[in-house]
Every structure is written in structure tokens, then in C-alpha cells.
Enzyme design. Structure first.
Site, PDB file in Angstrom:
ATOM      1  N   ASP A   1       1.165  -0.941  12.667  1.00  0.00           N
ATOM      2  CA  ASP A   1       1.505  -1.583  11.391  1.00  0.00           C
ATOM      3  C   ASP A   1       1.867  -3.044  11.647  1.00  0.00           C
ATOM      4  O   ASP A   1       2.922  -3.350  12.218  1.00  0.00           O
ATOM      5  CB  ASP A   1       2.684  -0.839  10.732  1.00  0.00           C
ATOM      6  CG  ASP A   1       2.912  -1.316   9.303  1.00  0.00           C
ATOM      7  OD1 ASP A   1       3.060  -2.540   9.102  1.00  0.00           O
ATOM      8  OD2 ASP A   1       2.933  -0.475   8.394  1.00  0.00           O
TER       9      ASP A   1
ATOM     10  N   ARG B   1       0.847  -1.183   0.000  1.00  0.00           N
ATOM     11  CA  ARG B   1       0.000   0.000   0.000  1.00  0.00           C
ATOM     12  C   ARG B   1       0.885   1.236   0.000  1.00  0.00           C
ATOM     13  O   ARG B   1       1.720   1.390   0.884  1.00  0.00           O
ATOM     14  CB  ARG B   1      -0.837  -0.059   1.285  1.00  0.00           C
ATOM     15  CG  ARG B   1      -2.066   0.749   1.281  1.00  0.00           C
ATOM     16  CD  ARG B   1      -2.870   0.469   2.542  1.00  0.00           C
ATOM     17  NE  ARG B   1      -2.288   1.061   3.729  1.00  0.00           N
ATOM     18  CZ  ARG B   1      -2.986   1.578   4.734  1.00  0.00           C
ATOM     19  NH1 ARG B   1      -4.304   1.562   4.680  1.00  0.00           N
ATOM     20  NH2 ARG B   1      -2.409   2.078   5.784  1.00  0.00           N
TER      21      ARG B   1
ATOM     22  N   THR C   1      -1.021   7.578  -1.316  1.00  0.00           N
ATOM     23  CA  THR C   1      -2.349   7.398  -1.935  1.00  0.00           C
ATOM     24  C   THR C   1      -3.154   6.277  -1.280  1.00  0.00           C
ATOM     25  O   THR C   1      -4.365   6.157  -1.487  1.00  0.00           O
ATOM     26  CB  THR C   1      -2.196   7.023  -3.426  1.00  0.00           C
ATOM     27  OG1 THR C   1      -1.508   5.768  -3.500  1.00  0.00           O
ATOM     28  CG2 THR C   1      -1.405   8.082  -4.192  1.00  0.00           C
TER      29      THR C   1
ATOM     30  N   ASP D   1       5.232  -4.374  10.088  1.00  0.00           N
ATOM     31  CA  ASP D   1       6.410  -3.849  10.797  1.00  0.00           C
ATOM     32  C   ASP D   1       6.576  -4.523  12.160  1.00  0.00           C
ATOM     33  O   ASP D   1       7.693  -4.854  12.569  1.00  0.00           O
ATOM     34  CB  ASP D   1       6.288  -2.329  10.975  1.00  0.00           C
ATOM     35  CG  ASP D   1       6.599  -1.575   9.683  1.00  0.00           C
ATOM     36  OD1 ASP D   1       7.157  -2.200   8.752  1.00  0.00           O
ATOM     37  OD2 ASP D   1       6.282  -0.379   9.605  1.00  0.00           O
TER      38      ASP D   1
HETATM   39  C1  PRP Z   1      -0.829  -3.587   5.382  1.00  0.00           C
HETATM   40  C2  PRP Z   1      -1.625  -4.788   5.820  1.00  0.00           C
HETATM   41  C3  PRP Z   1      -2.582  -4.976   4.680  1.00  0.00           C
HETATM   42  C4  PRP Z   1      -2.842  -3.561   4.234  1.00  0.00           C
HETATM   43  C5  PRP Z   1      -4.183  -3.143   4.764  1.00  0.00           C
HETATM   44  O1  PRP Z   1       0.150  -3.973   4.471  1.00  0.00           O
HETATM   45  O2  PRP Z   1      -0.856  -5.936   6.077  1.00  0.00           O
HETATM   46  O3  PRP Z   1      -2.056  -5.751   3.609  1.00  0.00           O
HETATM   47  O4  PRP Z   1      -1.821  -2.746   4.799  1.00  0.00           O
HETATM   48  O5  PRP Z   1      -4.494  -1.880   4.327  1.00  0.00           O
HETATM   49  P1  PRP Z   1      -5.654  -1.588   3.275  1.00  0.00           P
HETATM   50  O6  PRP Z   1      -6.840  -2.410   3.714  1.00  0.00           O
HETATM   51  O7  PRP Z   1      -5.891  -0.114   3.416  1.00  0.00           O
HETATM   52  O8  PRP Z   1      -5.180  -1.971   1.916  1.00  0.00           O
HETATM   53  P2  PRP Z   1       1.242  -2.982   3.871  1.00  0.00           P
HETATM   54  O9  PRP Z   1       0.764  -2.431   2.571  1.00  0.00           O
HETATM   55  O10 PRP Z   1       1.648  -1.983   4.918  1.00  0.00           O
HETATM   56  O11 PRP Z   1       2.432  -3.954   3.517  1.00  0.00           O
HETATM   57  P3  PRP Z   1       3.283  -4.918   4.486  1.00  0.00           P
HETATM   58  O12 PRP Z   1       2.396  -6.090   4.876  1.00  0.00           O
HETATM   59  O13 PRP Z   1       4.412  -5.335   3.610  1.00  0.00           O
HETATM   60  O14 PRP Z   1       3.731  -4.131   5.692  1.00  0.00           O
HETATM   61  N1  URA Z   2      -2.106  -1.786   7.804  1.00  0.00           N
HETATM   62  C1  URA Z   2      -1.652  -2.076   9.056  1.00  0.00           C
HETATM   63  O1  URA Z   2      -0.720  -2.868   9.226  1.00  0.00           O
HETATM   64  N2  URA Z   2      -2.245  -1.446  10.098  1.00  0.00           N
HETATM   65  C2  URA Z   2      -3.274  -0.586   9.940  1.00  0.00           C
HETATM   66  O2  URA Z   2      -3.780  -0.067  10.953  1.00  0.00           O
HETATM   67  C3  URA Z   2      -3.709  -0.305   8.632  1.00  0.00           C
HETATM   68  C4  URA Z   2      -3.115  -0.935   7.580  1.00  0.00           C
END
Ligand code: PRP
Ligand code: URA
Length: 217
Positions: free
Chosen positions: A208, A112, A116, A211
Site C-alpha cells: 500500500d 478506495r 468493493t 501507508d
Molecule cells: C491507492 C492508490 C490509488 C488507488 C489505486 O489509494 O494510491 O489511489 O489505491 O487503486 P485502484 O486503481 O484500484 O483504484 P487508496 O484508495 O488506498 O488511498 P490512499 O492513497 O489514501 O492510501
Molecule cells: N493501492 C496501493 O497502494 N497498492 C496496491 O497494490 C493497489 C492499490
């Protein structure tokens, strides 16, 4: 375990169990260390998997006990594919597979954009003959719903027909987006939180998830 349809969101199945609620409370804590966070995601996934798989098909079979032949039940694990959305969805894989180790695992890489909030894909690998299988997409966080909706769109384009989404913390915005984009896909979430903040983080949430799982804070 009690898993029930949410009165406001017919596509959402939420859980009501003291053990799950206890573990989610620990997961939310800022001072929960990475190791414990990972263990909690794993344990919550196992507890949820029992309900998420409840209506998957099984077949009658026969089994030989030490005393006689009797009727049994067989679940074809290889017809069920887990699809973790990278990265955070990976944390749920072992917990689900503990109950059915013969499941297959596909991967969808989505990230994500911080400005945006739009997801872009960087990896897609699933088993052959997707139209014949059942898919469980895992991602602990359903925030705007952009990532989960995109993952499900990619799966459907490849031929998948039976898809369910398994997350741990959902925001109403994400559940509504899934209801609109993919009304045929049930969403299982351990908990439904209040709302998103201006940066797309779930409130109260847990921060997150990727993370915290992988120590990239
Ligand atoms: C986070 C989470 C989801 C997404 C949710 O991933 O693990 O995949 O955000 O957000 P959304 O419903 O608004 O799309 P991220 O894109 O941060 O990637 P990561 O898992 O690599 O940290
Ligand atoms: N992705 C995450 O990991 N945490 C949030 O709260 C939203 C998106």
C-alpha cells in the site's frame, strides 16, 4: 531515458532505464524504511517527469546572453497543473516540480473502499480555466484503475481537455480500464506489473503506497 509505447497497450508508455529499475527494486523491498521509500518516490518522479513533459507546448523567445541576443525557448509552467490523487499521489509532486517549479497544483481526494474497491471522492480543487491548461494526474499505483478513471472523469467534467496520467507501478487491469474509459489519456508508468490479487493489490507490487509513504501501516 527510454520511454516507449507498450506493444500490448497502445495507451501505455513504459520506461526502460537501469537507474529507474534499480530504484523501483528498492521501492518494492519490504524492509525499505519510510524515509527511503518517500525519497525513492520523489527521485523516480523526477526521472519520469523529463519524459512525461516531453511533448508539452513551448514557445520561442529571445534571450540576452552576455555577448548577444539569441533564440531561446520558454515553457509556461503556469499552464501545466499537477493533480495528485490523495493521498499517495502527493508523494510525486515535489519530484515533478523540481523540473518546472512554476507548475500549479490541484488536488483530488479519492479513497478506495476496502470491500468493493470502488473509489469515492472527498475533495476536488483545481485552478480556474481548466479547458486552457494541461493536466498531469499523479498516483504511484494504478491497480483496478477505478481511482484514476474517476479522477479523470471529474477533471473532464470540470472542462479539462489535455490530461495525462503518471504512475509508478501499473497493473494490466488498470491500464485496460483506462484504455476503455479514457482512450484519449496517455498513461505513463515506470513499470507494468503482472496482475492484481483477490484484494486488488498489485503483484508483485510494493504494497500500500499511501501507508508506506505516510507511516499508517
Ligand atoms: C491507492 C492508490 C490509488 C488507488 C489505486 O489509494 O494510491 O489511489 O489505491 O487503486 P485502484 O486503481 O484500484 O483504484 P487508496 O484508495 O488506498 O488511498 P490512499 O492513497 O489514501 O492510501
Ligand atoms: N493501492 C496501493 O497502494 N497498492 C496496491 O497494490 C493497489 C492499490
Amino acid at each position: 531515458m527510454t520511454a516507449t509505447r507498450h506493444p500490448q497497450f497502445p495507451n501505455l508508455i513504459v520506461f526502460d532505464h537501469p537507474l529507474l529499475a534499480h530504484k523501483i527494486t528498492l521501492l518494492r523491498r519490504t524492509d525499505t524504511p519510510k524515509k527511503v521509500f518517500k525519497e525513492l518516490i520523489d527521485e523516480i518522479s523526477t526521472l519520469m517527469a523529463y519524459e512525461v513533459t516531453a511533448d508539452l507546448p513551448s514557445e520561442a523567445c529571445e534571450v540576452e546572453t552576455p555577448l548577444e541576443r539569441t533564440a531561446g525557448t520558454h515553457v509556461h509552467g503556469a499552464r501545466i497543473t499537477l493533480i495528485p490523487i490523495l493521498r499517495a499521489g502527493l508523494g510525486m509532486v515535489e519530484g515533478v516540480m523540481r523540473l518546472l517549479p512554476t507548475m500549479r497544483v490541484g488536488h483530488i481526494g479519492l479513497e478506495r473502499a476496502h470491500d468493493t474497491l470502488e473509489p469515492s471522492d472527498y475533495y476536488f480543487k483545481i485552478p480556474p480555466d481548466p479547458e486552457k491548461g494541461h493536466f498531469i494526474v499523479t498516483d504511484p499505483m494504478l491497480a483496478t484503475g477505478g481511482s484514476a478513471s474517476a479522477a479523470i472523469t471529474f477533471l473532464k467534467r470540470s472542462g479539462a481537455k489535455s490530461i495525462r496520467l503518471m504512475c509508478i507501478v501499473a497493473a494490466p487491469e488498470g491500464v485496460a480500464k483506462l484504455a476503455s474509459d479514457h482512450p484519449d489519456v496517455p498513461v505513463y508508468s515506470a513499470v507494468l506489473d503482472r496482475e492484481l490479487d483477490e484484494n486488488g493489490y498489485i503483484l508483485p507490487g510494493l504494497g500500500d503506497a499511501g501507508d508506506r509513504l505516510f507511516g499508517t501501516l
